[in-house]
Design a protein around this motif. Sequence first.
Motif, PDB file in Angstrom:
ATOM      1  N   GLY A   1       0.835  -1.184   0.000  1.00 27.80           N
ATOM      2  CA  GLY A   1       0.000   0.000   0.000  1.00 27.80           C
ATOM      3  C   GLY A   1       0.866   1.227   0.000  1.00 27.80           C
ATOM      4  O   GLY A   1       2.103   1.135   0.103  1.00 27.80           O
TER       5      GLY A   1
ATOM      6  N   GLY B   1     -12.319   1.721  -3.607  1.00 26.30           N
ATOM      7  CA  GLY B   1     -11.669   2.710  -2.743  1.00 26.30           C
ATOM      8  C   GLY B   1     -12.435   3.050  -1.479  1.00 26.30           C
ATOM      9  O   GLY B   1     -11.840   3.356  -0.461  1.00 26.30           O
ATOM     10  N   GLY B   2     -13.758   3.053  -1.535  1.00 23.07           N
ATOM     11  CA  GLY B   2     -14.506   3.479  -0.357  1.00 23.07           C
ATOM     12  C   GLY B   2     -14.816   2.339   0.598  1.00 23.07           C
ATOM     13  O   GLY B   2     -15.671   2.479   1.460  1.00 23.07           O
ATOM     14  N   ALA B   3     -14.120   1.209   0.447  1.00 22.59           N
ATOM     15  CA  ALA B   3     -14.463   0.033   1.240  1.00 22.59           C
ATOM     16  C   ALA B   3     -14.352   0.305   2.731  1.00 22.59           C
ATOM     17  O   ALA B   3     -13.336   0.791   3.209  1.00 22.59           O
ATOM     18  CB  ALA B   3     -13.541  -1.125   0.869  1.00 22.59           C
TER      19      ALA B   3
ATOM     20  N   PRO C   1       1.253   7.696  -4.500  1.00 23.74           N
ATOM     21  CA  PRO C   1       0.042   7.768  -3.692  1.00 23.74           C
ATOM     22  C   PRO C   1      -1.261   7.918  -4.476  1.00 23.74           C
ATOM     23  O   PRO C   1      -2.302   8.007  -3.855  1.00 23.74           O
ATOM     24  CB  PRO C   1       0.288   8.986  -2.809  1.00 23.74           C
ATOM     25  N   ALA C   2      -1.198   7.952  -5.808  1.00 24.56           N
ATOM     26  CA  ALA C   2      -2.455   7.981  -6.550  1.00 24.56           C
ATOM     27  C   ALA C   2      -2.924   6.548  -6.768  1.00 24.56           C
ATOM     28  O   ALA C   2      -2.200   5.614  -6.450  1.00 24.56           O
ATOM     29  CB  ALA C   2      -2.262   8.681  -7.883  1.00 24.56           C
ATOM     30  N   GLU C   3      -4.132   6.393  -7.322  1.00 24.06           N
ATOM     31  CA  GLU C   3      -4.626   5.045  -7.582  1.00 24.06           C
ATOM     32  C   GLU C   3      -5.335   5.034  -8.914  1.00 24.06           C
ATOM     33  O   GLU C   3      -5.933   6.020  -9.316  1.00 24.06           O
ATOM     34  CB  GLU C   3      -5.476   4.615  -6.385  1.00 24.06           C
ATOM     35  N   ILE C   4      -5.228   3.934  -9.654  1.00 24.10           N
ATOM     36  CA  ILE C   4      -5.870   3.901 -10.960  1.00 24.10           C
ATOM     37  C   ILE C   4      -7.160   3.088 -10.859  1.00 24.10           C
ATOM     38  O   ILE C   4      -7.262   2.176 -10.049  1.00 24.10           O
ATOM     39  CB  ILE C   4      -4.941   3.331 -12.061  1.00 24.10           C
ATOM     40  N   PRO C   5      -8.188   3.459 -11.654  1.00 19.01           N
ATOM     41  CA  PRO C   5      -9.476   2.781 -11.553  1.00 19.01           C
ATOM     42  C   PRO C   5      -9.348   1.278 -11.817  1.00 19.01           C
ATOM     43  O   PRO C   5      -8.713   0.847 -12.778  1.00 19.01           O
ATOM     44  CB  PRO C   5     -10.310   3.460 -12.635  1.00 19.01           C
ATOM     45  N   ILE C   6      -9.997   0.497 -10.959  1.00 20.63           N
ATOM     46  CA  ILE C   6      -9.904  -0.965 -11.007  1.00 20.63           C
ATOM     47  C   ILE C   6     -10.470  -1.524 -12.307  1.00 20.63           C
ATOM     48  O   ILE C   6      -9.943  -2.488 -12.874  1.00 20.63           O
ATOM     49  CB  ILE C   6     -10.609  -1.584  -9.770  1.00 20.63           C
TER      50      ILE C   6
ATOM     51  N   PHE D   1     -16.399   8.279 -13.463  1.00 21.65           N
ATOM     52  CA  PHE D   1     -15.602   7.551 -12.493  1.00 21.65           C
ATOM     53  C   PHE D   1     -16.377   6.411 -11.864  1.00 21.65           C
ATOM     54  O   PHE D   1     -15.799   5.382 -11.538  1.00 21.65           O
ATOM     55  CB  PHE D   1     -15.021   8.502 -11.440  1.00 21.65           C
TER      56      PHE D   1
ATOM     57  N   ARG E   1      -4.023  -0.097  -6.650  1.00 16.10           N
ATOM     58  CA  ARG E   1      -3.822   0.887  -5.588  1.00 16.10           C
ATOM     59  C   ARG E   1      -2.359   1.106  -5.239  1.00 16.10           C
ATOM     60  O   ARG E   1      -2.039   1.994  -4.444  1.00 16.10           O
ATOM     61  CB  ARG E   1      -4.632   0.511  -4.350  1.00 16.10           C
TER      62      ARG E   1
ATOM     63  N   GLY F   1     -15.349   2.036 -11.905  1.00 19.17           N
ATOM     64  CA  GLY F   1     -15.275   1.144 -10.757  1.00 19.17           C
ATOM     65  C   GLY F   1     -14.207   1.531  -9.755  1.00 19.17           C
ATOM     66  O   GLY F   1     -13.191   2.121 -10.103  1.00 19.17           O
ATOM     67  N   SER F   2     -14.474   1.238  -8.487  1.00 18.49           N
ATOM     68  CA  SER F   2     -13.480   1.473  -7.455  1.00 18.49           C
ATOM     69  C   SER F   2     -13.831   0.683  -6.215  1.00 18.49           C
ATOM     70  O   SER F   2     -14.998   0.574  -5.846  1.00 18.49           O
ATOM     71  CB  SER F   2     -13.434   2.961  -7.092  1.00 18.49           C
TER      72      SER F   2
END
Lengths: 295, 370
Positions: B48, B227-229, B344-349, B220, B339, B224-225
């Motif tokens: 991470g 990220g908010g899990a 520190p950025a993340e690309i869409p799943i 966005f 992720r 998909g993401s």
Amino acid sequence: MILRSFSLLVLLGLSSLILPSQAAENHPKRIISVGGQITELIYAMGGESMLVGADTSSIYPPEVEALPKVGYQRYLSVEGVLSLRPDMVIGTSAMGPPAVLDQLSRMGVELVLVPDVNDVPSAVERIRYLGRLLGLEAQAERIATDYQTQMQAVLRPDDPQVRHSRLAMFLSYGSGNAMVAGGDTLGGAIINMLGAQNVFADIKGIKAVSAEALLAADPDVVILSQQAVDAFGGLESALSAIPGLDRTRAAQKGQIVVVDLLQLLGFGPRHPEAMQAIMAVIDAQSGTSLDTALR
Amino acid sequence: MNNSSIAEQRQRLTNVQSSWPVLSRRLIWLPLGLVLLAVLMIMALGVGAMAISLFDIFRALFGFLPGISAVDAMTQSVVLEIRLPRVLLAILVGAGLAVSGAAMQGLFRNPLADPGLIGVSAGAALGAASWIVLASSIGLLAWIAEVIGPFGGQFVLALAAFLGGLATTLLVYLITLKAGKMGATATLLLAGIAISALSGAATGLLTYIADDAQLRSITFWSMGSLGGADWRTLTVLMVLVLPAVLALWWLSRALDALLLGEDTAGHMGFDLRVIRPALILLVALIVGSAVGLTGMIGFIGLMAPHIARMMIGPGHRMLIPMSMIVGAVLLLAADSFARTVAAPAEIPIGIVTSLIGGPFFLYLLLSKFR
């Protein structure tokens, strides 16, 4: 609009928000700036030592390249942001996704939403707000005053020549149709500030227009983004990529302005210069529509 | 001539019987897959944007046990509130999409079928887009925020997507009932395609009238993401998905019978008038709730059952659990990549799964129709 901003405030959880009146108390030490305009203002105030990260829209000044990038402002990553150990994330209503913001505020990161800007008073207010937030009131005041003075010098909204000028702003375009700034967009707000007419004022949002609609609107002055011109590798090819543009009055008289989008829509220290560039083309119109209007 | 061919067939039958040990040898994939998933879970917890040592992760996870010293609060919450729910969400969604894919491939008797065929994905996208564009336009969002509390909006967004998926699937099914003369599964397929196209057009229209902010939200969402899990999303999804997955597993004998053809399945005592809607409803439930909470995540439902079938054969009793494991492994790996690769950025799943899935789909096409 007010309702929507309000709902956003509610959505973001009021507890985690700092309101302007409370902002002066404890100033942040490690900031992530989310939004190119905000980053530019923080640099202009000399607050860059507080920055530990920025989003991908932060491209000015060039030194910002050295900062870690937390990605696109609408697609932040909880852990990515946390890994920079910020005590504050400053962004606009464009920041997201909401679930990530929710988690960030629950993890104790302060989220600050800077109000949106669409004219000189709100731009000045935003500069002062950021100054209070960072404890850089004096620098902010100087920038705000300069901004106000320069804008006053540049803008002549009551000048008939300006008021009869019909403008169109092209924001981005790919294949086929060009995308114009409608009346309710930031680009539309810029044309309002100038006091000129937006030929596409009736359009909502940023929409594609056909060659025929562009010909029917027949703008006197066309504003293009530097970014689009660069993407097309030059003004000539950028112009020919907009169907119908070559037959408009603006193209035939060469009344075309190319401006940097962040400079024009950033409402920061470089904003007056971009407005001046547009005003120069408005002033230099030959055989203007003013003549037509007076005839 | 005739006699010899009968003898050949007998011989083949004996071969099938003697291949039982082969089948049980194949079953080794199940525990192997579980071990792989467990290893991947530990790795996913270990990577991470924040650098956390495996030892600290262990301490964060088991800090409640006596004799294990606690880690600092930040590490603790990153591991327990961010990474663990996200890892579990990836496993749950991956497994759910994979099972749905296996069920659809069974129902349509086609390895290229995916859960989107019955219109659930397109409907979910339409539901989400309607909510993003229309609800914020009429001030519903503010009202929801007041009633449910801050961040109620995203749950209602998930609900809107879920209902959209369910509604289009129901519509597809009703059309199939109405036009029941053709082979019902073929009608189902065609109705699914038509309704998906219609929903797509409606989503396109909403995209067109959306303002800039809404447009980007839709874009966005559709990428998909995970990220908010958090534990809330995970609980909601678990309650919806787990019973449906178990029910699909329970239907494996019917799915096996369907492999022999719909008529044969009917003769074997499986009433398709009950089985078909049950399968569709369960898939719509799983995919609708997963897509609602995480946005569009493509190709897992297509790839996972296919890979699982290559490992463990076509029998659904084993295929369904194996698909779950493969789907979970695929999505967990894809999300860990998404992720960390640009941290520190993340690309869409959705981009990552499509990047793997696109070539895989082409491979399927080429090897099937060669």
